[in-house]
Design a protein around this motif. Structure first.
Motif, short mmCIF file in Angstrom:
data_model
loop_
_atom_site.label_atom_id
_atom_site.label_comp_id
_atom_site.label_asym_id
_atom_site.label_seq_id
_atom_site.Cartn_x
_atom_site.Cartn_y
_atom_site.Cartn_z
N VAL A 102 58.98 2.61 67.57
CA VAL A 102 59.52 1.39 68.18
C VAL A 102 60.35 0.63 67.14
CG1 VAL A 102 58.94 -0.77 69.34
CG2 VAL A 102 57.46 1.23 69.59
N GLY A 103 61.57 0.31 67.50
CA GLY A 103 62.43 -0.45 66.60
C GLY A 103 62.37 -1.92 66.91
N PRO A 104 62.85 -2.73 65.97
CA PRO A 104 62.81 -4.18 66.18
C PRO A 104 63.87 -4.65 67.16
CG PRO A 104 63.80 -3.66 64.05
CD PRO A 104 63.40 -2.37 64.67
N ARG A 105 63.50 -5.64 68.01
CA ARG A 105 64.44 -6.16 68.99
C ARG A 105 65.52 -7.01 68.33
NH1 ARG A 105 60.35 -9.24 72.65
NH2 ARG A 105 59.46 -9.42 70.57
N TYR A 106 65.17 -7.59 67.17
CA TYR A 106 66.10 -8.52 66.54
C TYR A 106 67.02 -7.81 65.56
CZ TYR A 106 62.20 -7.78 63.61
OH TYR A 106 61.21 -7.15 62.93
N CYS A 107 66.88 -6.52 65.41
CA CYS A 107 67.72 -5.79 64.46
C CYS A 107 68.13 -4.49 65.13
CB CYS A 107 66.95 -5.54 63.17
SG CYS A 107 67.96 -4.97 61.82
N PRO A 108 68.78 -4.58 66.29
CA PRO A 108 69.04 -3.38 67.07
C PRO A 108 70.17 -2.55 66.47
CG PRO A 108 69.99 -5.30 68.16
CD PRO A 108 69.32 -5.79 66.91
N SER A 109 70.16 -1.27 66.78
CA SER A 109 71.29 -0.43 66.39
C SER A 109 72.49 -0.84 67.25
CB SER A 109 70.94 1.03 66.62
OG SER A 109 70.65 1.22 67.99
N ILE A 110 73.68 -0.45 66.83
CA ILE A 110 74.87 -0.83 67.57
C ILE A 110 74.84 -0.19 68.97
CG2 ILE A 110 76.28 1.02 66.52
CD1 ILE A 110 77.49 -2.51 67.59
N GLU A 111 74.27 1.02 69.08
CA GLU A 111 74.19 1.62 70.41
C GLU A 111 73.26 0.81 71.33
OE1 GLU A 111 73.81 3.23 67.53
OE2 GLU A 111 72.18 4.71 67.52
N ASP A 112 72.19 0.25 70.74
CA ASP A 112 71.28 -0.60 71.51
C ASP A 112 71.98 -1.86 71.99
OD1 ASP A 112 68.78 0.10 72.20
OD2 ASP A 112 67.77 -0.72 70.43
N LYS A 113 72.76 -2.47 71.11
CA LYS A 113 73.46 -3.70 71.48
C LYS A 113 74.42 -3.44 72.63
CE LYS A 113 73.87 -5.23 66.74
NZ LYS A 113 74.72 -5.87 65.74
N VAL A 114 75.15 -2.32 72.53
CA VAL A 114 76.15 -2.02 73.55
C VAL A 114 75.49 -1.74 74.90
CG1 VAL A 114 77.87 -0.32 74.25
CG2 VAL A 114 77.91 -1.27 71.93
N VAL A 115 74.34 -1.07 74.86
CA VAL A 115 73.66 -0.74 76.12
C VAL A 115 72.96 -1.97 76.70
CG1 VAL A 115 71.77 0.59 77.13
CG2 VAL A 115 73.38 1.69 75.54
N ARG A 116 72.23 -2.70 75.85
CA ARG A 116 71.41 -3.81 76.37
C ARG A 116 72.23 -5.04 76.70
NH1 ARG A 116 67.29 -5.18 72.35
NH2 ARG A 116 67.03 -6.93 73.77
N PHE A 117 73.31 -5.25 75.98
CA PHE A 117 74.15 -6.43 76.25
C PHE A 117 75.55 -5.95 76.63
CE2 PHE A 117 70.68 -7.79 73.59
CZ PHE A 117 70.26 -8.94 74.22
N SER A 118 75.58 -5.24 77.75
CA SER A 118 76.83 -4.58 78.13
C SER A 118 77.92 -5.59 78.50
CB SER A 118 76.58 -3.62 79.30
OG SER A 118 75.96 -4.32 80.35
#
Lengths: 637, 446
Positions: free
Chosen positions: A272-288
């Motif tokens: 499990v990764g941190p929500r406050y330090c997401p990877s760039i792919e996470d940012k693009v998917v979660r905050f599309s």
């Protein structure tokens, strides 16, 4: 082969936790051995090249107040310094430094090598020596056994570390270093509750291949801040700016196109990764909905062209990394020097720890840093310091120590960890501290230096300077409280400048200072003839204390109210299953968390005030044993 | 563990008749006794005394008992005031003790203190544990019951608004370099002002304060000659309205203030609500419609022999939404044995005879209960008091947060304390929950 002599404390690991642990134990007079896979990487900053920030800077100042190394090393290695939140109140202001990685390692290593009672040894540790339910030492890769009264494990991401870049993965502790697999297997055998976490880094770039003309320059603060109580700006090396750019729509398209080969989105990564330090792919998917994300280009050091593009942490395949980097303004012709990666590693449920950071399972075994589910250099260093202190205390037969939640962010962090456990890598934020107004960077010395001195952590120079500052503050507050001004003697224009109207009665200067609009400098300029003579750090402290006084007093009343509850210890062997009057859910939660005190029990979610009352009743019965009860008197119920 | 604080609670079922007991335990008892009684009563003697408020006005008269520590139930100084037990009086006594430095007792807390002081047999520990558990469960149920519906929805909306305001503010404090959407940095002041308005509304809705100060506006409505005026006289106990057998003799809405369980009832007896050509009577009818619009409770008086008529529906249609209606079926003494059916459309129904007084107690109970402000059990009484206090604390902190010139970290502190106050109503909402809100709303992290 067992090597003598016996050590008091062995610290395994030479990162931020391990080095602070070893230094603290040795300063307290414990014969200490620091064992690391590589002496070259002592004090290595594995992730971003910066120290501090909101919440984290607070921890660094606390480490410093307790005689730790991190703040002084940052002063010697910092190539840009800033105070974040400087326009907001003192409680949320925090210092951050960009650090030269090489200078930082040097600053740490110099301290380790210059520390009496501390020995360094380079070997991978493969096993623990256990006798009964206590740890007695360690066994290294080539079969050497070192014995000690206490062992501190600071394994970082090395425990069964697994690096992912796209669909390929390999075992490693961090890029370029082998993992600690044998030790991980051994620890898993001990049946401590374990889990997997994940973190990541961005690809590193060659600064010569970047076009800075399209980026925004971000200079450090002027005047340049310092981290350590003993620090001075003259210690800082040359200062450099950071740069800012942003991802583009094209970047996001490239990332979306690469998700089918992302280890994160194809289920390869379990941690499990941190929500406050997401990877760039996470940012693009979660905050599309966001069409652009910021990137900060941070220099890696004075002696290198390498830069750290903070904001594009990724584990996408290398070809996708290259394409996404080239889609970013200023990075069009960037050369990647090291691919970004994600790393998964073992951690142990910190609810298995006491507040001293000693494991409940094995006496004398202490954990600090990422092994406890935290992330960040500062979080690791602070825990390392505490574990080192308590390992030394145990070796010396003294009582353990841990600051309370109202005393230090360190206390908040440890209490959060051992009481609630973690569901993602734990990072410090100021909103975690209910007593945030007390726990400031500016008063870390006042909160902790005295206890640090008692523990044997604080040297003579720091102590002398601290005492002088503390006395100067008390003197100045006393003077302001006993200096009165009268309406007749204050010129109307001075009163107007100070409080916006004429004075209607006598005031002590200190009471005027408590008003939001009045500063100590204004007092000195208008009505305080003896003012302006104390050092700026003393004036600052007096002013902050005056401004916050009402709030702090309210918090102190709250602390006092909860004190009895915080101090009441729950027996280790309490059989929660047998307690009546508690719901099954509460019984299970208490049995799982095994709080050390009633105060900790209160912070477990779902444990109600009524459940605490019930616990208290049972505790009292257990404590009273067979003492006959007092006769019943007074009213009937 | 020595208790530094002093606790107070109402110990017997408040409500109709009987004796209400205010119990106070802890170190402040002598001071509280002196302030409320003028002097600390003689230990362990029942003393007849006047219970007075902060302005030395009489709240109630009754027996005062003082048990100095350690010879008391809890082992601490204990004061008991046994008064007349009306709800309003009980509230005033409790409020006075709280104003003098006591805090509301938790469910089962007196017994817990007794146990911890060694006053109960150790063998009773489990019984005590179970009692605390049961008392708190009952309090929770009572609280849920007393907070059903609209009130509960408004508290939930308040908490949601507070979480939202804190989320934005805390995000700006912990993540100053992030790009936060929704004007995070500039919205706090407006958020606080909105929350303050909201909490004041909820507080008003929940508070017994308005009830005590202003009383309850009760309107008697109904067709001519169903006995409204007789009913008012029966309620009042003396002749205030002209009662005749001719329709339309009550020309003006007549206001009479009665006291029911210590709560002032302002009863308006409307002229028969009907179309009329008589100019004088029409004025009366219009005044009646006006009274109806401002009612807290409407008593729709019917002739029990006839039940609801078409004209009654026209009246009901003009009762503002949310105002409770009681159907009062009068004249049951006239030998009618009509089926006692429940009221229509959610109205409750009572069956009375203004002439003989039969059923009048039912009517009074229904009025108080329908006002939604008079819980009928001790648990609900205390539960509601706790909630009213929690709302007041939250409001105080929101007012603090709204002070001009306050730094954002101090506003955040006040909002945190406001949330802690509301947590006692809604359950815990901690730092982790708040961070969760922040991370799900904003893209945080480099």
């Amino acid at each position: 082969m067992t090597l003598s002599p016996d050590f008091d404390v062995i610290v395994v690991g030479g990162g931020h936790a391990g080095t602070e642990a070893a230094l603290a134990a040795a300063r307290m007079g414990a014969r200490t051995l620091l064992v690391t896979q590589s002496i070259e990487t002592l004090g290595q900053m594995s992730c971003n090249p910066s120290i501090g920030g909101i919440g984290k800077g607070h921890l660094v100042k606390e480490i410093d107040a307790l005689g730790g190394a991190m703040a002084q090393a940052a002063d010697e290695a910092g190539i840009q310094f800033r105070i974040l939140n400087s326009s907001k109140g003192p409680a949320v202001r925090a210092t951050r430094a960009q650090a030269d990685r090489t200078l930082y390692r040097q600053a740490i290593r110099v301290r380790l090598e210059g520390q009496p009672n501390l020995w360094l040894f380079q070997q991978a540790v493969e096993d623990l020596r256990v006798e009964g339910d206590a740890v007695r030492g360690i066994v290294t890769q080539i079969g050497l056994t070192f014995t000690a009264r206490a062992v501190v494990l600071t394994t970082g991401t090395f425990l069964a570390g697994l690096i992912h870049v796209g669909q390929s993965h390999y075992a490693a502790g961090r890029a370029g270093d082998p993992p600690a697999s044998a030790l991980a297997a051994r620890l898993r055998e001990l049946a401590l509750p374990a889990g997997r976490l994940k973190t990541g880094t961005p690809p590193r770039l060659d600064g010569r291949s970047l076009d800075y003309r399209v980026m925004e320059r971000q200079p450090g603060d002027d005047p340049v801040p310092v981290f350590s109580f003993l620090g001075h700006p003259s210690q800082h090396p040359a200062q450099l700016p950071c740069w800012a750019t942003r991802t583009s729509e094209a970047t996001h398209d490239i990332i979306r196109g690469g998700l089918s080969r992302s280890p994160l989105y194809t289920g390869v990564i379990e941690g499990v990764g941190p929500r406050y330090c997401p990877s760039i792919e996470d940012k693009v998917v979660r905050f599309s909905a966001k069409d652009s994300h910021p990137i900060f280009v941070e220099p890696e050091g004075l002696g290198t062209h390498e830069v750290y593009p903070n904001g594009i942490s990724t584990s996408l395949p290398y070809d996708v990394q290259l394409a996404l980097v080239h889609s970013i303004p200023g990075f069009e012709r960037a050369h990647i020097t090291r691919p970004g990666y994600a790393i998964e590693y073992d951690y142990f449920d910190p609810r298995g720890l006491r507040r001293s950071l000693e494991t409940r399972a094995l006496a004398g075994l202490f954990f600090a840093g990422q092994i406890n589910g935290t992330t960040g250099y500062e979080e690791a260093a602070a825990q390392g310091l505490l574990a080192g202190i308590n390992a030394a205390l145990q070796a010396q037969g003294r009582e353990p120590w841990c600051p309370r939640r109202e005393e230090a962010y360190l206390g908040v962090m440890v209490d959060d960890l051992v009481t609630r456990g973690v569901t993602e890598p734990y990072r410090m934020f100021t909103s975690r501290a209910e007593y945030r107004l007390r726990l400031r960077e500016d008063n870390a010395d006042l909160r902790l230096t005295e206890i640090g001195r008692q523990l044997g952590l604080v040297g003579d120079e720091r102590w002398a300077r601290f005492e002088a500052k503390r006395e100067a503050i008390a003197r100045e507050i006393g003077r302001l409280k006993s200096t009165w001004i009268h309406p007749q003697t204050v010129p109307p224009e001075a009163a107007q400048a100070l409080v916006g109207r004429a004075l209607e009665r006598e005031y002590a200067l200190y009471d005027l200072l408590r008003r939001p609009e009045v500063t100590i400098r204004q007092l000195a300029a208008t009505v305080d003839r003896e003012g302006g003579q104390v050092p700026p750090e003393v004036a600052e402290q007096v002013e902050i204390q005056a401004k916050y006084q009402g709030y702090i007093e309210r918090q102190e009343a709250e602390v006092e109210r909860l004190r009895a509850q915080e101090d009441l210890r729950l027996p280790d062997d309490l059989d929660y299953a047998a307690l009546t009057g508690l719901s099954t859910e509460v019984r299970q939660k208490l049995a799982r968390h095994r709080p050390e005190t009633l105060g900790q029990a209160a912070r477990i979610s779902g444990v109600t005030p009524a459940a605490l009352s019930v616990l208290l009743v049972h505790l009292r019965r257990a404590a009273a044993g067979r003492t006959p009860p007092a006769p019943r008197q007074g009213l009937a119920s | 563990m020595a208790n530094a604080d002093t606790i107070a609670a109402t110990a017997t079922a408040p409500g109709r008749g009987g004796i209400g007991v205010l119990r106070v335990s802890g170190p402040r008892v002598p001071a509280i006794a002196e302030a409320m009684l003028g002097a600390c009563p003689r230990p362990r003697h029942a003393t007849l005394g006047d219970f007075r408020d902060a302005d030395d006005r009489l709240i109630d008269q009754g027996l005062a008992l003082y048990f100095p520590a350690p010879h008391s139930y809890t082992g601490e100084d204990v004061l008991e005031l046994q008064g007349h037990g009306g709800v309003a009086v009980q509230r005033l006594l409790l409020a006075r003790a709280l104003a003098l430095g006591a805090r509301l007792a938790e469910p089962g807390e007196f017994t817990k203190r007794a146990f911890l002081a060694g006053k109960l047999d150790l063998a009773q520990a489990e019984a005590v544990a179970d009692l605390i558990d049961a008392a708190s469960a009952q309090a929770a149920r009572s609280a849920a019951r007393s907070l059903e519906g609209e009130f509960s929805r408004r508290v939930d909306a308040l908490v949601a608004g507070l979480v939202e305001a804190r989320m934005y503010l805390e995000a700006t404090l912990d993540f100053p370099e992030e790009e936060l959407e929704g004007h995070a940095a500039s919205r706090t002041r407006a958020d606080v002002a909105a929350l303050l308005g909201q909490v004041r509304d909820v507080e008003r809705a929940a508070s017994a304060g308005r009830l005590l100060r202003e009383g309850l506006r009760v309107v008697l409505a109904g067709q001519p000659n169903v006995g409204k005026s007789s009913l008012l006289n029966r309620l009042a106990g003396d002749e205030v309205a002209i009662v005749t057998a001719l329709p339309g003799t009550t020309r003006d809405p007549i206001r009479e203030t009665l006291s029911l369980e210590g709560i002032p009832l302002h009863v308006t007896d409307t002229a028969g609500l009907r179309e009329t050509t008589d100019a004088v009577e029409r004025i009366g009818v219009e005044k009646a419609w006006g009274a109806l619009a401002k009612a807290d409770v409407v008593l729709l008086v019917l002739d029990a022999r006839e039940g609801r008529r078409v004209a009654d529906r026209a009246v009901l249609a003009r009762v503002p939404a949310g105002v409770p209606v009681v159907e009062v079926h009068n004249k049951i003494d006239l030998g009618c044995e009509a089926a006692r059916v429940p009221g229509e459309e959610g109205a409750s129904a009572v069956f009375v005879s203004a002439l003989t007084g039969e059923g009048m107690d039912d009517l009074k109970r229904a009025v108080l209960a329908l006002a939604g402000r008079v819980p009928s059990t001790e648990g609900a009484f205390m539960a509601r008091e706790r909630h009213v206090r929690a709302l007041a604390r939250a409001r105080t902190h929101l007012e603090g947060a709204g002070e001009p010139g306050l730094g954002p970290e101090l506003v955040a502190e006040e909002l945190r304390l406001a949330q802690e106050a509301l947590n006692t109503i809604t359950g815990a909402f901690g730092a982790d929950d708040l961070l969760g809100e922040i991370f799900s709303r904003f893209c945080i992290g480099k």
